[in-house]
Design a protein around this motif. Structure first.
Motif, PDB file in Angstrom:
ATOM      1  N   GLN A  44     -30.951  -0.046  95.858  1.00 14.86           N
ATOM      2  CA  GLN A  44     -29.906  -1.552  95.315  1.00 14.86           C
ATOM      3  C   GLN A  44     -28.721  -1.404  96.976  1.00 14.86           C
ATOM      4  O   GLN A  44     -28.747  -0.851  97.351  1.00 14.86           O
ATOM      5  CB  GLN A  44     -28.645  -1.278  94.483  1.00 14.86           C
ATOM      6  CG  GLN A  44     -29.417  -0.965  93.314  1.00 14.86           C
ATOM      7  CD  GLN A  44     -28.428  -0.620  92.084  1.00 14.86           C
ATOM      8  OE1 GLN A  44     -27.623  -0.099  92.341  1.00 14.86           O
ATOM      9  NE2 GLN A  44     -29.129  -1.244  90.608  1.00 14.86           N
ATOM     10  N   ILE A  45     -28.183  -3.187  96.946  1.00 14.73           N
ATOM     11  CA  ILE A  45     -27.400  -3.340  98.429  1.00 14.73           C
ATOM     12  C   ILE A  45     -25.935  -3.818  97.523  1.00 14.73           C
ATOM     13  O   ILE A  45     -26.083  -4.178  96.814  1.00 14.73           O
ATOM     14  CB  ILE A  45     -27.698  -4.807  99.103  1.00 14.73           C
ATOM     15  CG1 ILE A  45     -29.275  -4.792  99.122  1.00 14.73           C
ATOM     16  CG2 ILE A  45     -26.867  -4.715 100.430  1.00 14.73           C
ATOM     17  CD1 ILE A  45     -29.792  -5.770 100.151  1.00 14.73           C
ATOM     18  N   SER A  46     -25.198  -2.666  98.291  1.00 11.93           N
ATOM     19  CA  SER A  46     -23.375  -3.094  98.122  1.00 11.93           C
ATOM     20  C   SER A  46     -23.327  -4.069  97.893  1.00 11.93           C
ATOM     21  O   SER A  46     -23.714  -4.732  98.780  1.00 11.93           O
ATOM     22  CB  SER A  46     -22.839  -1.480  98.210  1.00 11.93           C
ATOM     23  OG  SER A  46     -22.752  -1.537  99.743  1.00 11.93           O
ATOM     24  N   LEU A  47     -22.414  -4.108  97.207  1.00  9.41           N
ATOM     25  CA  LEU A  47     -21.844  -6.013  97.883  1.00  9.41           C
ATOM     26  C   LEU A  47     -21.170  -5.099  98.778  1.00  9.41           C
ATOM     27  O   LEU A  47     -21.088  -6.548 100.056  1.00  9.41           O
ATOM     28  CB  LEU A  47     -19.979  -6.202  96.373  1.00  9.41           C
ATOM     29  CG  LEU A  47     -19.366  -7.321  96.695  1.00  9.41           C
ATOM     30  CD1 LEU A  47     -20.761  -9.140  96.531  1.00  9.41           C
ATOM     31  CD2 LEU A  47     -18.790  -7.530  95.155  1.00  9.41           C
ATOM     32  N   ARG A 372     -29.585  -6.274  90.239  1.00  7.01           N
ATOM     33  CA  ARG A 372     -29.259  -4.938  89.474  1.00  7.01           C
ATOM     34  C   ARG A 372     -29.597  -4.185  88.305  1.00  7.01           C
ATOM     35  O   ARG A 372     -30.249  -2.969  88.382  1.00  7.01           O
ATOM     36  CB  ARG A 372     -28.022  -4.318  90.213  1.00  7.01           C
ATOM     37  CG  ARG A 372     -27.382  -4.166  91.204  1.00  7.01           C
ATOM     38  CD  ARG A 372     -25.942  -3.597  91.864  1.00  7.01           C
ATOM     39  NE  ARG A 372     -25.955  -4.346  93.369  1.00  7.01           N
ATOM     40  CZ  ARG A 372     -24.574  -3.887  93.502  1.00  7.01           C
ATOM     41  NH1 ARG A 372     -23.661  -3.555  92.330  1.00  7.01           N
ATOM     42  NH2 ARG A 372     -24.275  -3.902  94.624  1.00  7.01           N
ATOM     43  N   ALA A 373     -29.692  -5.384  87.755  1.00 10.66           N
ATOM     44  CA  ALA A 373     -29.943  -4.770  85.882  1.00 10.66           C
ATOM     45  C   ALA A 373     -30.909  -5.733  86.155  1.00 10.66           C
ATOM     46  O   ALA A 373     -31.596  -5.178  84.607  1.00 10.66           O
ATOM     47  CB  ALA A 373     -28.509  -5.015  85.079  1.00 10.66           C
ATOM     48  N   GLY A 374     -31.464  -6.570  86.074  1.00 10.59           N
ATOM     49  CA  GLY A 374     -32.556  -7.412  85.048  1.00 10.59           C
ATOM     50  C   GLY A 374     -33.582  -7.222  85.257  1.00 10.59           C
ATOM     51  O   GLY A 374     -34.806  -8.288  85.724  1.00 10.59           O
ATOM     52  N   TYR A 375     -33.393  -5.945  86.005  1.00 13.39           N
ATOM     53  CA  TYR A 375     -35.291  -5.595  87.194  1.00 13.39           C
ATOM     54  C   TYR A 375     -36.825  -5.651  85.644  1.00 13.39           C
ATOM     55  O   TYR A 375     -37.453  -6.140  85.876  1.00 13.39           O
ATOM     56  CB  TYR A 375     -35.347  -4.342  87.569  1.00 13.39           C
ATOM     57  CG  TYR A 375     -35.714  -3.603  87.234  1.00 13.39           C
ATOM     58  CD1 TYR A 375     -36.332  -2.952  86.220  1.00 13.39           C
ATOM     59  CD2 TYR A 375     -33.747  -3.493  87.099  1.00 13.39           C
ATOM     60  CE1 TYR A 375     -34.978  -2.144  85.626  1.00 13.39           C
ATOM     61  CE2 TYR A 375     -32.850  -1.501  86.382  1.00 13.39           C
ATOM     62  CZ  TYR A 375     -33.952  -1.209  85.783  1.00 13.39           C
ATOM     63  OH  TYR A 375     -33.683  -0.228  84.624  1.00 13.39           O
ATOM     64  N   ALA A 376     -35.742  -5.419  84.574  1.00 13.75           N
ATOM     65  CA  ALA A 376     -36.639  -5.544  83.820  1.00 13.75           C
ATOM     66  C   ALA A 376     -37.290  -6.971  82.756  1.00 13.75           C
ATOM     67  O   ALA A 376     -36.377  -7.670  82.762  1.00 13.75           O
ATOM     68  CB  ALA A 376     -35.817  -4.519  82.355  1.00 13.75           C
ATOM     69  N   THR A 377     -37.829  -6.758  83.147  1.00 13.16           N
ATOM     70  CA  THR A 377     -39.200  -8.090  81.835  1.00 13.16           C
ATOM     71  C   THR A 377     -38.431  -7.589  79.961  1.00 13.16           C
ATOM     72  O   THR A 377     -39.406  -8.230  79.701  1.00 13.16           O
ATOM     73  CB  THR A 377     -40.549  -8.845  82.064  1.00 13.16           C
ATOM     74  OG1 THR A 377     -40.366  -8.589  83.372  1.00 13.16           O
ATOM     75  CG2 THR A 377     -40.342  -9.232  81.698  1.00 13.16           C
ATOM     76  N   THR A 378     -37.029  -8.636  80.626  1.00 10.99           N
ATOM     77  CA  THR A 378     -36.911  -9.035  79.004  1.00 10.99           C
ATOM     78  C   THR A 378     -36.513 -10.791  78.868  1.00 10.99           C
ATOM     79  O   THR A 378     -36.334 -11.052  79.209  1.00 10.99           O
ATOM     80  CB  THR A 378     -35.417  -8.101  79.162  1.00 10.99           C
ATOM     81  OG1 THR A 378     -34.695  -8.280  78.839  1.00 10.99           O
ATOM     82  CG2 THR A 378     -35.885  -6.947  79.021  1.00 10.99           C
ATOM     83  N   SER A 379     -36.521 -11.429  77.651  1.00 12.75           N
ATOM     84  CA  SER A 379     -35.649 -12.318  76.996  1.00 12.75           C
ATOM     85  C   SER A 379     -34.664 -12.604  77.393  1.00 12.75           C
ATOM     86  O   SER A 379     -34.318 -13.891  78.041  1.00 12.75           O
ATOM     87  CB  SER A 379     -35.668 -13.039  75.607  1.00 12.75           C
ATOM     88  OG  SER A 379     -34.904 -11.453  74.525  1.00 12.75           O
ATOM     89  N   ARG A 380     -33.580 -11.318  77.491  1.00 16.27           N
ATOM     90  CA  ARG A 380     -33.043 -11.751  78.336  1.00 16.27           C
ATOM     91  C   ARG A 380     -31.955 -11.643  79.348  1.00 16.27           C
ATOM     92  O   ARG A 380     -31.306 -12.948  80.298  1.00 16.27           O
ATOM     93  CB  ARG A 380     -31.432 -10.604  78.094  1.00 16.27           C
ATOM     94  CG  ARG A 380     -31.008 -10.300  76.788  1.00 16.27           C
ATOM     95  CD  ARG A 380     -30.069  -8.980  76.030  1.00 16.27           C
ATOM     96  NE  ARG A 380     -31.114  -7.948  76.308  1.00 16.27           N
ATOM     97  CZ  ARG A 380     -30.864  -6.406  75.971  1.00 16.27           C
ATOM     98  NH1 ARG A 380     -29.063  -6.411  75.744  1.00 16.27           N
ATOM     99  NH2 ARG A 380     -31.852  -5.824  76.510  1.00 16.27           N
ATOM    100  N   SER A 381     -32.912 -10.809  80.318  1.00 15.84           N
ATOM    101  CA  SER A 381     -33.400 -11.506  81.693  1.00 15.84           C
ATOM    102  C   SER A 381     -33.836 -12.792  82.532  1.00 15.84           C
ATOM    103  O   SER A 381     -33.636 -13.054  83.675  1.00 15.84           O
ATOM    104  CB  SER A 381     -34.526 -10.291  82.710  1.00 15.84           C
ATOM    105  OG  SER A 381     -35.243 -10.124  81.615  1.00 15.84           O
TER     106      SER A 381
END
Length: 393
Positions: A44-47, A372-381
């Motif tokens: 991950q790339i920090s802010l 960072r958090a949305g790498y998983a394939t989910t309906s939310r992401s």
């Protein structure tokens, strides 16, 4: 291929162009290893790193994470708002269109700030344009003994214009408007307004990844109006408190944790003296406001657990305006992500995105969190990606 279909690493490489990795590393003040990891999408790339890359590449962070294309795209209504705002700001500064009969615009200016704080930037821009025009006309017709007083509202209208332009990514307009605001505040002999304008300029610098300039200007904004121990004026205290707290935010972005904590402690002390959140010249400050900023600072300095504890310590965030509440939720989502609470993080992020899509469209952080958090394939992401216009890879 659409810009948001590239990975973050591919976007950095495309923005780098013919510049070598070594040259980019030197310009950004980063190691070559960091540049290589970023372009290869390793970790991950920090802010703070994103901000340094943005400055070196001459692009917004939102461009790097894929939320906006290099030539920032806006909705038709947004473009119309920016064009009208630009015309009004530049014309009035040149004295054009100010010879009409002045009207009372105090309610419209208050409504503009309300719209801005609610995250309705297009509406705020429409109010800002009309108020700049009305305030310029009022100044042009003011008698000599009323001219100083008339400059204050014009400074406020220009500052609101600068803030709206900055949210839309119209950086040249933001700089022009904040410059006109500074001139009016200075000529009006109002040090509190001058401090507010300086803080606003610091925020524009921050969004433009000019961190050094942001830090210097933020320091000017609070040192110029530092209250004495016996001062009880809520206007002065709230203005100083907000500006010293914002300076803490800037210091945290500069990785100067010691300075950030010292400035933040001053913000908490002023908030305690106030005892409640108050609004001054379009800016709210008090116990809730300083705690919300402390949450963001804890996240950016690598203390996500502390950020979540701070967020839980306040049971009533209602004193914060809507945009501030939205930003707080994004900082909470980032802290949840950093503590590997990915499902909870996506829930928090989706709540903000669905509840306030207009505000989210103009923010960088949702794209950072999604990466960072949305790498998983989910309906939310997938829902989040659709709202913010960024891929999650």
């Amino acid at each position: 291929m659409k810009w948001n279909k590239h990975t973050t690493g591919q976007r950095i490489k495309l923005l780098r162009g013919t510049v070598t990795q070594e040259e980019l590393a030197e310009s950004a003040g980063l190691s070559i290893a960091t540049i290589r990891k970023a372009e290869q999408n390793r970790g991950q790339i920090s802010l703070p790193t994103l901000l340094r890359l943005a400055h070196a590449l001459g692009a917004d962070v939102s461009v790097i994470v894929g939320q906006q294309a290099p030539r920032r795209a806006m909705l038709a209504d947004d473009r119309t708002t920016v064009r009208e705002l630009s015309r009004t700001v530049h014309d009035t500064a040149a004295g054009i269109g100010t010879n009409r009969e002045p009207v009372d615009f105090a309610d419209d200016l208050a409504a503009g700030w309300d719209a801005y704080r609610a995250g309705r930037f297009a509406v705020a821009g429409q109010f800002a344009a009309s108020c700049v025009s009305d305030a310029a006309a009022a100044l042009a017709h003011a008698t000599e003994d009323r001219r100083l007083t008339a400059r204050g509202p014009l400074a406020d209208a220009y500052r609101l214009s600068a803030y709206v332009a900055n949210q839309f990514g119209a950086r040249d307009l933001a700089y022009a408007a904040i410059g006109h605001a500074a001139d009016q505040a200075r000529q009006g002999g109002d040090p509190v307004r001058e401090a507010s304008v300086a803080s606003g300029r610091s925020w524009i610098y921050l969004r433009d990844a000019r961190l050094g300039d942001a830090e210097q200007t933020a320091e000017i904004s609070y040192t110029s109006i530092e209250p004495s121990y016996g001062d009880r004026d809520p206007v002065l205290l709230a203005t100083y408190g907000w500006h010293v707290t914002f300076a803490a935010v800037v210091a945290a972005r500069q990785d100067d944790t010691a300075a950030a904590e010292d400035l933040l402690s001053q913000g908490f002390a002023v908030a305690a003296r106030l005892g409640r959140d108050v609004v001054v010249n379009g800016t709210a400050f008090g116990p809730a406001a300083v705690t919300a900023q402390a949450v963001g600072i804890a996240v950016s300095t690598g203390k996500p657990g502390k950020a979540l504890d701070l967020a839980e310590s306040v049971h009533d965030w209602s004193p914060l305006h809507q945009a501030a509440q939205n930003r707080l939720q994004l900082d909470i989502a980032l802290a949840q992500c950093a503590t590997k609470q990915y499902d909870t993080c996506l829930d928090t992020l989706l709540t903000v995105c669905e509840g306030h899509p207009e505000w989210v469209r103009h923010q960088t952080l949702p794209g950072v969190i999604a990466q960072r958090a949305g790498y998983a394939t989910t309906s939310r992401s997938r829902k989040i990606a659709k709202i913010i216009g960024a891929t999650l890879g």
